[in-house]
Design a protein around this motif. Structure first.
Motif, PDB file in Angstrom:
ATOM      1  N   GLU A 272       5.847  -2.226   9.880  1.00  0.00           N
ATOM      2  CA  GLU A 272       5.923  -3.553   9.515  1.00  0.00           C
ATOM      3  C   GLU A 272       4.861  -3.640   8.313  1.00  0.00           C
ATOM      4  O   GLU A 272       3.834  -3.400   8.469  1.00  0.00           O
ATOM      5  N   VAL A 273       5.342  -4.231   7.209  1.00  0.00           N
ATOM      6  CA  VAL A 273       4.342  -4.468   5.929  1.00  0.00           C
ATOM      7  C   VAL A 273       4.146  -5.598   5.726  1.00  0.00           C
ATOM      8  O   VAL A 273       5.123  -6.532   5.559  1.00  0.00           O
ATOM      9  N   THR A 274       3.017  -6.060   5.331  1.00  0.00           N
ATOM     10  CA  THR A 274       2.432  -7.413   4.797  1.00  0.00           C
ATOM     11  C   THR A 274       1.256  -7.234   3.937  1.00  0.00           C
ATOM     12  O   THR A 274       0.418  -6.489   3.855  1.00  0.00           O
TER      13      THR A 274
ATOM     14  N   VAL B 274      -2.695  -4.240   1.390  1.00  0.00           N
ATOM     15  CA  VAL B 274      -1.376  -3.971   1.750  1.00  0.00           C
ATOM     16  C   VAL B 274      -1.632  -3.318   3.253  1.00  0.00           C
ATOM     17  O   VAL B 274      -2.184  -2.370   3.491  1.00  0.00           O
ATOM     18  N   VAL B 275      -1.217  -4.134   4.196  1.00  0.00           N
ATOM     19  CA  VAL B 275      -1.121  -3.476   5.663  1.00  0.00           C
ATOM     20  C   VAL B 275       0.212  -3.000   6.196  1.00  0.00           C
ATOM     21  O   VAL B 275       1.022  -3.811   6.032  1.00  0.00           O
ATOM     22  N   ARG B 276       0.090  -2.007   6.651  1.00  0.00           N
ATOM     23  CA  ARG B 276       1.176  -1.378   7.336  1.00  0.00           C
ATOM     24  C   ARG B 276       0.815  -1.395   8.970  1.00  0.00           C
ATOM     25  O   ARG B 276       0.090  -0.711   9.145  1.00  0.00           O
TER      26      ARG B 276
ATOM     27  N   LEU C  87      -4.447   0.259   5.888  1.00  0.00           N
ATOM     28  CA  LEU C  87      -4.635  -0.623   4.937  1.00  0.00           C
ATOM     29  C   LEU C  87      -4.939  -0.046   3.642  1.00  0.00           C
ATOM     30  O   LEU C  87      -5.933   0.937   3.401  1.00  0.00           O
ATOM     31  N   PHE C  88      -4.098  -0.442   2.716  1.00  0.00           N
ATOM     32  CA  PHE C  88      -4.146   0.325   1.342  1.00  0.00           C
ATOM     33  C   PHE C  88      -4.805  -0.816   0.266  1.00  0.00           C
ATOM     34  O   PHE C  88      -4.202  -1.843   0.056  1.00  0.00           O
ATOM     35  N   ASP C  89      -5.775  -0.315  -0.557  1.00  0.00           N
ATOM     36  CA  ASP C  89      -6.162  -1.027  -1.420  1.00  0.00           C
ATOM     37  C   ASP C  89      -7.002  -2.352  -0.956  1.00  0.00           C
ATOM     38  O   ASP C  89      -6.783  -3.314  -1.857  1.00  0.00           O
TER      39      ASP C  89
END
Length: 172
Positions: free
Chosen positions: A142-144, A126-128, A121-123
């Motif tokens: 997968e990115v969401t 953004v979930v990868r 989880l970025f910032d």
């Protein structure tokens, strides 16, 4: 046409303040040459940085220098698997690069609502997702930026982090 999934290092280079990673499997990539070498008795020498430093650690160190807090939590079954013993042994380079790492015995995670897949989880937005076969081989990512997914990952990670044992205090 399939969407191109950014690599983790690309996402981390664009991260401004936080990156968290939750790992929930007891084994990954059983045919990894580094794992095979470890099984054969090879151990990383903490005092020989040149022998274990790798490009991924440069990405971590650069992000930490920019002020990004990077935390990794691992949910593990106990007694731990051979793979987790290996992973524990090779975690010190991540810590030296600036990551914070904690371990949570799986029995302590029973009351935490967890996503079905490992994730970064970025910032907080953004979930990868990381997808793996039953044997732990990577099936890609997968990115969401779905807010519900990001909120689930954030709350799950924080609950795990609060219960988990810092690397230096955890024993395998």
């Amino acid at each position: 046409m399939p969407q191109s999934v950014p690599k983790i290092d690309e996402l981390l280079r664009n991260t401004q303040y936080s990156a968290v990673h939750l790992e929930m499997r007891d084994g990954y990539m059983q045919d990894d040459p580094a794992l095979r070498a470890w099984r054969a008795g090879h151990r990383l020498a903490p005092d020989d940085r040149a022998s274990w430093w790798r490009p991924w650690l440069d990405v971590i160190a650069e992000a930490v220098t920019r002020g990004v807090e990077i935390r990794r939590a691992r949910i593990v079954s106990e007694p731990v698997s051979e793979y987790i013993r290996y992973e524990y042994d090779v975690t010190f380079p991540n810590i030296r690069a600036g990551e914070q790492v904690r371990w949570l015995p799986r029995r302590s995670a029973s009351t935490i609502a967890l996503p079905g897949n490992d994730f970064w989880l970025f910032d907080d937005r953004v979930v990868r997702w990381g997808h793996f076969s039953g044997d732990g081989d990577s099936l890609g990512g997968e990115v969401t930026e779905d807010e519900t997914a990001a909120e689930l990952c954030s709350s799950a990670f924080e609950a795990v982090w609060d219960r988990a044992v810092p690397h230096e205090k955890y024993t395998v």
